[in-house]
Design a protein around this motif. Sequence first.
Motif, mmCIF file in Angstrom:
data_model
loop_
_atom_site.group_PDB
_atom_site.id
_atom_site.type_symbol
_atom_site.label_atom_id
_atom_site.label_comp_id
_atom_site.label_asym_id
_atom_site.label_seq_id
_atom_site.Cartn_x
_atom_site.Cartn_y
_atom_site.Cartn_z
ATOM 1 N N ILE A 109 0.780 -1.272 -0.024
ATOM 2 C CA ILE A 109 0.086 0.283 0.085
ATOM 3 C C ILE A 109 0.821 1.164 0.027
ATOM 4 O O ILE A 109 0.704 2.168 -0.783
ATOM 5 C CB ILE A 109 -1.095 -0.130 1.180
ATOM 6 C CG1 ILE A 109 -2.144 -1.174 1.210
ATOM 7 C CG2 ILE A 109 -1.507 1.312 1.299
ATOM 8 C CD1 ILE A 109 -2.946 -1.221 2.064
ATOM 9 N N SER A 110 1.839 1.101 0.847
ATOM 10 C CA SER A 110 2.718 2.285 1.039
ATOM 11 C C SER A 110 3.410 2.686 -0.493
ATOM 12 O O SER A 110 3.604 3.836 -1.054
ATOM 13 C CB SER A 110 3.794 2.124 1.878
ATOM 14 O OG SER A 110 4.876 3.325 1.773
ATOM 15 N N ALA A 111 4.009 1.540 -1.232
ATOM 16 C CA ALA A 111 4.482 1.622 -2.770
ATOM 17 C C ALA A 111 3.506 2.214 -3.804
ATOM 18 O O ALA A 111 3.807 3.011 -4.374
ATOM 19 C CB ALA A 111 4.990 0.335 -3.039
ATOM 20 N N ILE A 112 2.324 1.648 -3.526
ATOM 21 C CA ILE A 112 1.219 2.237 -4.430
ATOM 22 C C ILE A 112 0.923 3.883 -4.058
ATOM 23 O O ILE A 112 0.799 4.419 -5.139
ATOM 24 C CB ILE A 112 0.031 1.555 -4.286
ATOM 25 C CG1 ILE A 112 0.071 0.074 -4.844
ATOM 26 C CG2 ILE A 112 -1.052 2.114 -5.081
ATOM 27 C CD1 ILE A 112 -0.977 -0.807 -4.399
ATOM 28 N N SER A 113 0.871 4.118 -2.913
ATOM 29 C CA SER A 113 0.641 5.427 -2.617
ATOM 30 C C SER A 113 1.981 6.429 -3.051
ATOM 31 O O SER A 113 1.685 7.619 -3.336
ATOM 32 C CB SER A 113 0.564 5.764 -0.922
ATOM 33 O OG SER A 113 -0.550 4.631 -0.629
#
Length: 265
Positions: A246-250
């Motif tokens: 989720i952090s990488a997508i954000s």
Amino acid sequence: ILYLDFEYAVSANYFKSLGLDVDDEETFIYYQPDTLEAGFNLFLDMTREGILALGVIDSVAGASAEAEYEATVGKASVGLKARAFHQGLRMSVGPMKTTGTGLILINHTQVKIPTSYIEKQLASRGVQEDVSPGGTAIEYYTSLRLDLAKPKLVKGEAMDGLTNEKSKQVTNVDITIKAFKNKIGQPHREGSMRINFGKGFDPVYSAFHILVDHKIIKKKGGGHYTIPEVLTIDDVKIPVGEDSLISAISDNQEWRAKIIDAASK
């Protein structure tokens, strides 16, 4: 938007960090009323004039009725707030329906003081009943009642203000929401959301879980996820673990747009 702050605890800078333009008086009005009646009268006047889209009462527990506000400390004030809320909501529903105005009531649950013998016996065994400040009028008049469960703290990398170095800190919370009453949809449903400190709701977290629930993104063992090729970015490796993914997508604007767009369809 009319924001009625009865708790005197709102920060304008925090509003701005959430993306709200608090300096535009045509779209946002911030008011700290002394009494519940003063706040409701302002809300009613603006609603009847048709210039208000949404009102926010923050919070029901922090509001004081006029009779209670003018009384001395220690004087009994049973039911004053409940009567004020009942009258205010009863007078508001008509104008709100006519003008299409919404009202958000931020509330808290409190432990009920045991009065009967049975309640005292149950309390002695650790059984406590939660009640809502403001009386039963709120439950009666509201179209949607949501219960936000105790949040789960989530740690992530954040800049330490003292050392200016990144370290593991609590950066967001995961909240479970239950719909106890819903006149505009199916009631008794449950969902979850993530709130990032200083930023507000995390749309990527919600979009990611929607895609997982619909099995578009498939969860494998060991924290691995399988994502369709149309929802991936070239030369970007899929991290292991939900929070890392989720952090990488954000952090990737193109990837973020793909995930949110797919979840909204």
